[in-house]
Design a protein around this motif. Structure first.
Motif, PDB file in Angstrom:
ATOM      1  N   MET A 129       0.828  -1.045  -0.075  1.00 36.29           N
ATOM      2  CA  MET A 129      -0.012   0.100  -0.104  1.00 36.29           C
ATOM      3  C   MET A 129       0.699   1.494   0.058  1.00 36.29           C
ATOM      4  O   MET A 129       0.647   2.140  -0.688  1.00 36.29           O
ATOM      5  N   THR A 130       1.607   1.383   0.495  1.00 37.98           N
ATOM      6  CA  THR A 130       3.431   1.885   0.526  1.00 37.98           C
ATOM      7  C   THR A 130       3.744   3.045  -0.929  1.00 37.98           C
ATOM      8  O   THR A 130       3.695   4.104  -1.263  1.00 37.98           O
ATOM      9  N   GLU A 131       3.590   1.948  -1.730  1.00 37.61           N
ATOM     10  CA  GLU A 131       4.177   1.430  -2.273  1.00 37.61           C
ATOM     11  C   GLU A 131       3.412   2.106  -3.660  1.00 37.61           C
ATOM     12  O   GLU A 131       3.374   3.867  -4.544  1.00 37.61           O
ATOM     13  N   LEU A 132       1.825   2.072  -3.529  1.00 38.50           N
ATOM     14  CA  LEU A 132       0.601   2.371  -4.205  1.00 38.50           C
ATOM     15  C   LEU A 132       0.222   3.674  -3.403  1.00 38.50           C
ATOM     16  O   LEU A 132       0.185   5.096  -4.660  1.00 38.50           O
ATOM     17  N   VAL A 133       0.379   3.802  -2.695  1.00 38.07           N
ATOM     18  CA  VAL A 133      -0.021   5.788  -2.037  1.00 38.07           C
ATOM     19  C   VAL A 133       0.927   6.787  -2.373  1.00 38.07           C
ATOM     20  O   VAL A 133       0.759   7.318  -3.245  1.00 38.07           O
ATOM     21  N   LEU A 134       2.409   6.356  -2.312  1.00 39.36           N
ATOM     22  CA  LEU A 134       3.141   7.080  -3.189  1.00 39.36           C
ATOM     23  C   LEU A 134       3.102   7.823  -4.664  1.00 39.36           C
ATOM     24  O   LEU A 134       4.239   8.696  -4.806  1.00 39.36           O
ATOM     25  N   ALA A 135       3.189   6.261  -5.443  1.00 41.49           N
ATOM     26  CA  ALA A 135       3.121   6.629  -6.814  1.00 41.49           C
ATOM     27  C   ALA A 135       1.548   7.173  -7.109  1.00 41.49           C
ATOM     28  O   ALA A 135       1.832   8.326  -7.862  1.00 41.49           O
ATOM     29  N   ASP A 136       0.506   6.874  -6.510  1.00 39.59           N
ATOM     30  CA  ASP A 136      -0.370   7.805  -6.362  1.00 39.59           C
ATOM     31  C   ASP A 136       0.102   9.837  -6.141  1.00 39.59           C
ATOM     32  O   ASP A 136      -1.153  10.430  -6.821  1.00 39.59           O
ATOM     33  N   LEU A 137       1.018   9.701  -5.217  1.00 41.16           N
ATOM     34  CA  LEU A 137       0.680  11.020  -4.550  1.00 41.16           C
ATOM     35  C   LEU A 137       1.754  11.753  -5.737  1.00 41.16           C
ATOM     36  O   LEU A 137       1.930  12.889  -6.151  1.00 41.16           O
ATOM     37  N   ASP A 138       2.749  10.768  -6.129  1.00 42.99           N
ATOM     38  CA  ASP A 138       3.076  11.562  -7.117  1.00 42.99           C
ATOM     39  C   ASP A 138       2.802  12.533  -8.208  1.00 42.99           C
ATOM     40  O   ASP A 138       3.236  13.160  -9.520  1.00 42.99           O
ATOM     41  N   SER A 139       1.888  11.122  -8.947  1.00 44.23           N
ATOM     42  CA  SER A 139       1.038  11.474  -9.937  1.00 44.23           C
ATOM     43  C   SER A 139       0.650  12.252  -9.920  1.00 44.23           C
ATOM     44  O   SER A 139      -0.182  13.190 -11.468  1.00 44.23           O
ATOM     45  N   LEU A 140      -0.491  12.250  -8.767  1.00 45.19           N
ATOM     46  CA  LEU A 140      -1.118  13.040  -8.265  1.00 45.19           C
ATOM     47  C   LEU A 140      -0.877  14.734  -8.094  1.00 45.19           C
ATOM     48  O   LEU A 140      -1.306  15.586  -8.936  1.00 45.19           O
ATOM     49  N   LEU A 141       0.250  15.211  -7.747  1.00 41.70           N
ATOM     50  CA  LEU A 141       0.792  15.867  -7.861  1.00 41.70           C
ATOM     51  C   LEU A 141       1.153  16.427  -8.956  1.00 41.70           C
ATOM     52  O   LEU A 141       1.585  17.962  -9.484  1.00 41.70           O
ATOM     53  N   LYS A 142       1.982  15.696 -10.071  1.00 41.90           N
ATOM     54  CA  LYS A 142       2.124  15.941 -11.350  1.00 41.90           C
ATOM     55  C   LYS A 142       0.579  16.556 -12.278  1.00 41.90           C
ATOM     56  O   LYS A 142       0.511  17.364 -12.842  1.00 41.90           O
ATOM     57  N   GLN A 143      -0.227  16.246 -12.184  1.00 44.11           N
ATOM     58  CA  GLN A 143      -1.595  16.584 -12.782  1.00 44.11           C
ATOM     59  C   GLN A 143      -2.279  17.774 -12.284  1.00 44.11           C
ATOM     60  O   GLN A 143      -2.219  18.668 -12.823  1.00 44.11           O
ATOM     61  N   LYS A 144      -1.874  17.926 -10.769  1.00 44.01           N
ATOM     62  CA  LYS A 144      -2.692  18.955  -9.864  1.00 44.01           C
ATOM     63  C   LYS A 144      -1.205  20.173 -10.792  1.00 44.01           C
ATOM     64  O   LYS A 144      -2.377  21.299 -10.917  1.00 44.01           O
ATOM     65  N   ASP A 145      -0.656  20.571 -10.761  1.00 46.75           N
ATOM     66  CA  ASP A 145       0.645  20.707 -11.137  1.00 46.75           C
ATOM     67  C   ASP A 145      -0.589  21.897 -13.186  1.00 46.75           C
ATOM     68  O   ASP A 145      -0.142  23.268 -13.478  1.00 46.75           O
ATOM     69  N   ARG A 146      -0.460  20.288 -13.914  1.00 48.16           N
ATOM     70  CA  ARG A 146      -0.930  20.773 -14.867  1.00 48.16           C
ATOM     71  C   ARG A 146      -1.979  21.612 -14.864  1.00 48.16           C
ATOM     72  O   ARG A 146      -2.373  22.769 -15.859  1.00 48.16           O
ATOM     73  N   LEU A 147      -2.690  21.123 -14.403  1.00 51.53           N
ATOM     74  CA  LEU A 147      -4.145  21.525 -14.008  1.00 51.53           C
ATOM     75  C   LEU A 147      -4.090  23.118 -13.547  1.00 51.53           C
ATOM     76  O   LEU A 147      -5.490  23.609 -13.408  1.00 51.53           O
ATOM     77  N   GLU A 148      -3.715  23.465 -12.584  1.00 55.06           N
ATOM     78  CA  GLU A 148      -3.307  24.899 -12.192  1.00 55.06           C
ATOM     79  C   GLU A 148      -2.615  25.696 -13.253  1.00 55.06           C
ATOM     80  O   GLU A 148      -3.379  27.051 -13.958  1.00 55.06           O
ATOM     81  N   LYS A 149      -2.248  25.074 -13.999  1.00 55.24           N
ATOM     82  CA  LYS A 149      -1.546  26.231 -15.516  1.00 55.24           C
ATOM     83  C   LYS A 149      -3.023  26.373 -16.119  1.00 55.24           C
ATOM     84  O   LYS A 149      -3.081  27.336 -16.912  1.00 55.24           O
ATOM     85  N   THR A 150      -3.913  25.101 -16.427  1.00 54.83           N
ATOM     86  CA  THR A 150      -4.887  25.049 -17.488  1.00 54.83           C
ATOM     87  C   THR A 150      -5.758  25.986 -16.877  1.00 54.83           C
ATOM     88  O   THR A 150      -6.705  26.643 -17.393  1.00 54.83           O
ATOM     89  N   ALA A 151      -6.193  26.068 -14.899  1.00 54.36           N
ATOM     90  CA  ALA A 151      -7.091  27.109 -14.803  1.00 54.36           C
ATOM     91  C   ALA A 151      -6.690  28.268 -15.072  1.00 54.36           C
ATOM     92  O   ALA A 151      -8.194  29.234 -13.883  1.00 54.36           O
ATOM     93  N   ARG A 152      -5.489  28.965 -14.770  1.00 51.73           N
ATOM     94  CA  ARG A 152      -4.755  30.167 -14.640  1.00 51.73           C
ATOM     95  C   ARG A 152      -5.749  30.715 -15.647  1.00 51.73           C
ATOM     96  O   ARG A 152      -5.637  32.084 -15.678  1.00 51.73           O
TER      97      ARG A 152
END
Length: 367
Positions: A129-152
């Motif tokens: 679960m730790t490995e899955l959570v870490l991979a999800d967190l990394d993926s989500l943070l990258k997606q969030k960065d892209r979304l913030e650029k679009t939201a601007r």
């Protein structure tokens, strides 16, 4: 077709279980880590005790059960989220399935290599679960960065997605799976395109020794896994013995039943596991029954009668008029359609009807 992926640490019995589930020898089973590299994919028949009574009522020799797809994914290890043990490749395979069956080793055997020195199923679960959570967190943070650029640029859809991501990020940061984050149904729908692995429905298969199968529900390690699964993941734990199930898969049905009884077990653990996975995926069964065949059809929970008809053929959905409907229990009670109709338990259902698990349906349509 929806797919369930079998995951876990190396050498916990994943490939042995896959072979038992699919009644094949497609997955190599060996006493060393990473004997599976590419995922093995197989079809699994869903056991259903309702088919045989329907076959007798319909006086047919043809019975077609429901099925689902199972994927055997290579063992994950600590550091998988950073690429250890071909982790990136194996994690990508997990992203492609719709539900996760995590196999947990609950048996002692010094001849079978374990990735750590001591048998501790809870520690094993937490490693995965730790490995899955870490991979999800990394993926989500990258997606969030892209979304913030679009939201601007004023994109409202991106702003809504960011709001959901901001709920998920701290939850994942605490080491908790996304599935347990408090989200509304609308928020869960918004989160779906994030493709988070820990958002997938999950159940645990507690793999016990052959000698412990009969009393597996009371086995101390199984009880620990079941309690942990319910408390931390809100999910189910099904005890199985992968080795016994692999042996049963090679026997004729009558011999397999006799072997189980000699072990003090009434039902194969694989049968229980398959049904649990079927329901985990949100799948339900309705039947068609006639002299030609009895068949179990797979639908999603909440599907309407036209959608259920479309599983047979798109023309059935397009030209749907009504569905002659009787519950399995009522049909078995009255023995055939004629007395059931006389008793008034056969219904004519329209386009808004939500099909129930166990309904026996005959569609009327016009194209």
């Amino acid at each position: 077709m929806l797919r369930a992926g079998i995951v876990g640490l190396p050498n916990v019995g994943k490939s042995t279980l896959f072979n038992a589930l699919t009644k094949t020898r497609k997955a190599e089973s060996a006493n060393y880590p990473f004997c599976t590299i590419e995922p093995n994919v197989g079809m699994v028949t869903v056991p259903d005790d309702r088919l045989e009574p329907l076959r007798r009522i319909s006086k047919t020799s043809v019975v077609i059960p429901a099925s689902l797809e199972i994927v055997d994914i290579a063992g994950l290890v600590k550091g998988a989220a950073q690429g250890e043990g071909l982790g990136n490749k194996f994690l990508s395979h997990i992203r492609e399935v719709d539900a996760i069956v995590q196999v947990v080793r609950c048996f002692e055997n010094r001849d079978i290599v374990h990735v750590s020195e001591h048998l501790d199923p809870i520690a094993d679960i937490e490693t995965i679960m730790t490995e899955l959570v870490l991979a999800d967190l990394d993926s989500l943070l990258k997606q969030k960065d892209r979304l913030e650029k679009t939201a601007r640029g004023g994109n409202k859809e991106a702003q809504v997605q960011i709001a959901v991501a901001e709920k998920l990020v701290p939850h994942l940061n605490e080491g908790k799976p996304a599935l347990t984050c408090e989200l509304t149904e609308d928020e869960r729908a918004i989160a779906r395109p994030f493709f988070l692995m820990t958002m997938k429905p999950t159940l645990f298969a507690a793999n016990v020794a052959e000698s412990e199968l009969a009393g597996a529900d009371e086995q101390p390690l199984v009880k620990k896994v079941r309690e942990y699964a319910a408390t931390h993941h809100g999910c189910e734990c099904v005890p199985i013995s992968a080795q016994i199930e692999a042996e049963l898969a090679e026997l004729p049905e009558a011999d397999a039943k006799e072997y189980l009884q000699s072990l003090g077990v009434e039902e194969s653990g694989v049968g229980r596991l398959i049904r649990a996975v079927y329901h985990l995926l949100g799948l339900r069964t309705y039947f068609t029954a006639g002299e030609k065949e009895v068949r179990a059809w797979t639908i999603h929970e909440g599907d309407t009668a036209p959608k259920a008809a479309g599983v047979i053929h798109t023309d059935f959905e397009r030209g749907f008029i009504k569905a002659e409907t009787i519950s399995y229990d009522d049909l078995v009670k009255y023995g055939s359609m004629a007395p059931a109709k006389e008793a008034g338990v056969v219904r004519q259902e329209g386009k808004e009807y939500i099909v129930k698990d166990g309904d026996v349906l005959h569609f009327k349509f016009n194209v």
